[in-house]
Scaffold this motif. Structure first.
Motif, PDB file in Angstrom:
ATOM      1  N   THR A  40       0.825  -1.204   0.000  1.00  0.00           N
ATOM      2  CA  THR A  40       0.000   0.000   0.000  1.00  0.00           C
ATOM      3  C   THR A  40       0.854   1.247   0.000  1.00  0.00           C
ATOM      4  N   ALA A  41       1.937   1.219   0.799  1.00  0.00           N
ATOM      5  CA  ALA A  41       2.817   2.379   0.849  1.00  0.00           C
ATOM      6  C   ALA A  41       3.393   2.689  -0.518  1.00  0.00           C
ATOM      7  N   LYS A  42       3.706   1.614  -1.247  1.00  0.00           N
ATOM      8  CA  LYS A  42       4.265   1.794  -2.585  1.00  0.00           C
ATOM      9  C   LYS A  42       3.234   2.383  -3.538  1.00  0.00           C
ATOM     10  N   THR A  43       2.004   1.829  -3.490  1.00  0.00           N
ATOM     11  CA  THR A  43       0.966   2.296  -4.408  1.00  0.00           C
ATOM     12  C   THR A  43       0.432   3.651  -4.002  1.00  0.00           C
ATOM     13  N   ASP A  44       0.433   3.956  -2.695  1.00  0.00           N
ATOM     14  CA  ASP A  44      -0.079   5.244  -2.230  1.00  0.00           C
ATOM     15  C   ASP A  44       0.671   6.407  -2.850  1.00  0.00           C
ATOM     16  N   SER A  45       1.964   6.228  -3.129  1.00  0.00           N
ATOM     17  CA  SER A  45       2.748   7.319  -3.700  1.00  0.00           C
ATOM     18  C   SER A  45       2.273   7.658  -5.102  1.00  0.00           C
ATOM     19  N   ASN A  46       1.594   6.713  -5.759  1.00  0.00           N
ATOM     20  CA  ASN A  46       1.080   6.950  -7.107  1.00  0.00           C
ATOM     21  C   ASN A  46      -0.418   7.192  -7.123  1.00  0.00           C
ATOM     22  N   THR A  47      -1.047   7.183  -5.953  1.00  0.00           N
ATOM     23  CA  THR A  47      -2.499   7.290  -5.862  1.00  0.00           C
ATOM     24  C   THR A  47      -2.901   8.422  -4.937  1.00  0.00           C
ATOM     25  N   LYS A  48      -3.909   9.177  -5.352  1.00  0.00           N
ATOM     26  CA  LYS A  48      -4.533  10.173  -4.478  1.00  0.00           C
ATOM     27  C   LYS A  48      -5.961   9.722  -4.214  1.00  0.00           C
ATOM     28  N   ASN A  49      -6.295   9.605  -2.951  1.00  0.00           N
ATOM     29  CA  ASN A  49      -7.623   9.133  -2.567  1.00  0.00           C
ATOM     30  C   ASN A  49      -8.588  10.284  -2.333  1.00  0.00           C
ATOM     31  N   TYR A  82     -14.149  12.731 -13.012  1.00  0.00           N
ATOM     32  CA  TYR A  82     -13.384  13.656 -13.851  1.00  0.00           C
ATOM     33  C   TYR A  82     -12.197  14.272 -13.100  1.00  0.00           C
ATOM     34  N   ALA A  83     -12.022  13.874 -11.833  1.00  0.00           N
ATOM     35  CA  ALA A  83     -10.956  14.467 -11.018  1.00  0.00           C
ATOM     36  C   ALA A  83      -9.577  14.139 -11.587  1.00  0.00           C
ATOM     37  N   LYS A  84      -8.701  15.132 -11.531  1.00  0.00           N
ATOM     38  CA  LYS A  84      -7.307  14.979 -11.951  1.00  0.00           C
ATOM     39  C   LYS A  84      -6.417  15.526 -10.831  1.00  0.00           C
ATOM     40  N   CYS A  85      -5.239  14.933 -10.713  1.00  0.00           N
ATOM     41  CA  CYS A  85      -4.254  15.442  -9.749  1.00  0.00           C
ATOM     42  C   CYS A  85      -2.867  15.071 -10.261  1.00  0.00           C
ATOM     43  N   GLY A  86      -2.371  15.890 -11.191  1.00  0.00           N
ATOM     44  CA  GLY A  86      -1.081  15.602 -11.802  1.00  0.00           C
ATOM     45  C   GLY A  86      -1.129  14.271 -12.530  1.00  0.00           C
ATOM     46  N   HIS A  87      -0.103  13.442 -12.288  1.00  0.00           N
ATOM     47  CA  HIS A  87      -0.030  12.127 -12.919  1.00  0.00           C
ATOM     48  C   HIS A  87      -0.532  11.018 -11.991  1.00  0.00           C
ATOM     49  N   HIS A  88      -1.156  11.416 -10.880  1.00  0.00           N
ATOM     50  CA  HIS A  88      -1.613  10.423  -9.913  1.00  0.00           C
ATOM     51  C   HIS A  88      -2.892   9.736 -10.375  1.00  0.00           C
ATOM     52  N   LYS A  89      -3.015   8.472  -9.988  1.00  0.00           N
ATOM     53  CA  LYS A  89      -4.268   7.752 -10.167  1.00  0.00           C
ATOM     54  C   LYS A  89      -5.209   8.191  -9.055  1.00  0.00           C
TER      55      LYS A  89
END
Length: 390
Positions: A40-49, A82-89
């Motif tokens: 989760t820590a690894k994926t959290d860096s690429n994900t915004k909740n 439609y939310a965007k936040c840089g390159h984050h998922k």
């Protein structure tokens, strides 16, 4: 000398073994600690909740509020998709609580966690449609405090963490002071947004606005008894036909696969019970990145790198797939996946025209649950670098 050498070797071996075991145990403990899992820590860096906790008053006078929640869920999900936040998922998680209902346990403060944070949109819809109202005591501070303590809120404050509480009785009722609950929320980086079902001024006088102000949230007043207006468009029939084709791309598996497939179909019917246009809204949600069912659908599951098709037993597959070889099954999944993406793309393209049509034909901006939620989410999301584009 030989004895000393042997003892030294044994001591070194024991030390290495204990160190390795300690490290292994530490890693396991780390992996099993919810928010702090290594993966989760690894994926959290690429994900915004986007974490949204809905706290809904289900006392007698709130039938209209629950109806709005049921009727507007899919348009809310669509707008959030439609939310965007840089390159984050972007990942959407919704939790649901009901409070103020005499049918709920008094020892719990007439509060029930209907659903913890979930990405399962069908399950969220199912639980919403199961809500019923009954007379009761509405303890706002208590339900806020309960949601703060029970839910698995992300610890990193880069995520969007929001509570929405809706009701119509004074915000000051109950055993927990709403100010204390708000301070607890602030400590976890959670923003409280309040939605008073009634007169704007009355909501201020009964402290609903102050309940939001403490955490710099939004206060809204809505007419919860106004029925949701769904605007029909020339694109609806085509989108609904595409929904039938989309449903045909799902391949259930596992012990609960067939049951979850039925839940999907039931939620199609629940959405349609409000109007065909609402069923269209749900179809649009099913074409978005938020609608994933990897726990029971082989197409979504196969997109997960950790998923192993070889581990799925033949008995866990639909009857028509049990006799296929693994190679044939993989080919079948690939074909269905391709078809699904094509259908979802068509739905998204039609939805752009649909949204434009609705904007051009909506006479007035409505004051309802949907607008209260979306206005607050967008305003607070912008503070954390979220943007909203279709």
């Amino acid at each position: 000398m030989k004895t000393i050498f042997i003892c030294s070797v044994l001591s070194l071996f024991i030390h290495i073994s204990c160190t390795a075991k300690h490290k292994q145990n530490t890693n396991l403990a780390f992996q099993n600690d919810g928010v702090h899992e290594i993966y989760t820590a690894k994926t959290d860096s690429n994900t915004k909740n986007i974490q949204v906790a809905l706290l809904l008053d289900t006392s007698n006078s709130m039938d209209g509020l629950i109806d709005q929640a049921k009727a507007q869920l899919w348009e809310i999900v669509n707008e959030l998709s439609y939310a965007k936040c840089g390159h984050h998922k972007i990942k959407l998680q919704i939790a649901l609580y009901e409070y103020g209902n005499d049918g709920l346990p008094s020892q719990e403060g007439f509060i029930r966690q209907v659903l913890p944070f979930s990405e399962d949109l069908d399950e969220i819809s199912k639980q919403l449609f199961a809500l019923t109202t009954n007379g009761g005591n509405e303890y706002c501070g208590k339900v806020i405090n309960t949601s703060i303590n029970q839910l698995d809120w992300k610890k990193n404050n880069d995520h969007l963490k929001l509570i929405f509480i809706a009701g119509n009785e004074p915000f000051t009722q109950g055993p927990v002071n709403y100010k204390d609950a708000a301070i607890d929320a602030m400590e976890k980086g959670v923003t409280i947004n309040t939605i008073f079902c009634g007169n704007y001024r009355q909501g201020i006088d009964t402290k609903w606005k102050h309940g939001a102000d403490i955490t710099y949230g939004e206060y809204s007043a809505i007419d919860h008894n106004v029925a949701t207006v769904h605007i029909a468009t020339p694109y609806d029939d085509i989108i609904l036909e595409l929904n039938n084709q989309l449903n045909d791309t799902y391949i259930y598996y596992g012990n609960r696969g067939a049951q979850k497939r039925m839940v999907q179909q039931e939620q199609d019917k629940n959405a349609a019970s409000y109007s065909a246009a609402n069923a269209v809204s749900r179809t649009v949600s099913k074409s978005s990145g938020f609608y994933k069912n990897k726990s029971w659908d082989l197409i979504d599951a196969a997109e997960d790198e950790s998923f192993e098709l070889e581990e799925v037993a033949k008995d866990d597959l639909p009857k028509e797939l049990k006799e296929k070889s693994k190679a044939e099954l993989k080919q079948h999944i690939a074909e269905k996946s391709k078809k699904r993406k094509e259908i979802q793309q068509k739905i998204q393209e039609l939805n752009k025209k649909r949204v434009t049509y609705i904007k051009n034909n909506r006479k007035t901006e409505e004051s309802n649950l949907e607008q209260a939620l979306l206005n607050a989410i967008k305003k607070q999301g912008e503070k954390k670098s979220f943007s909203w584009e279709q």
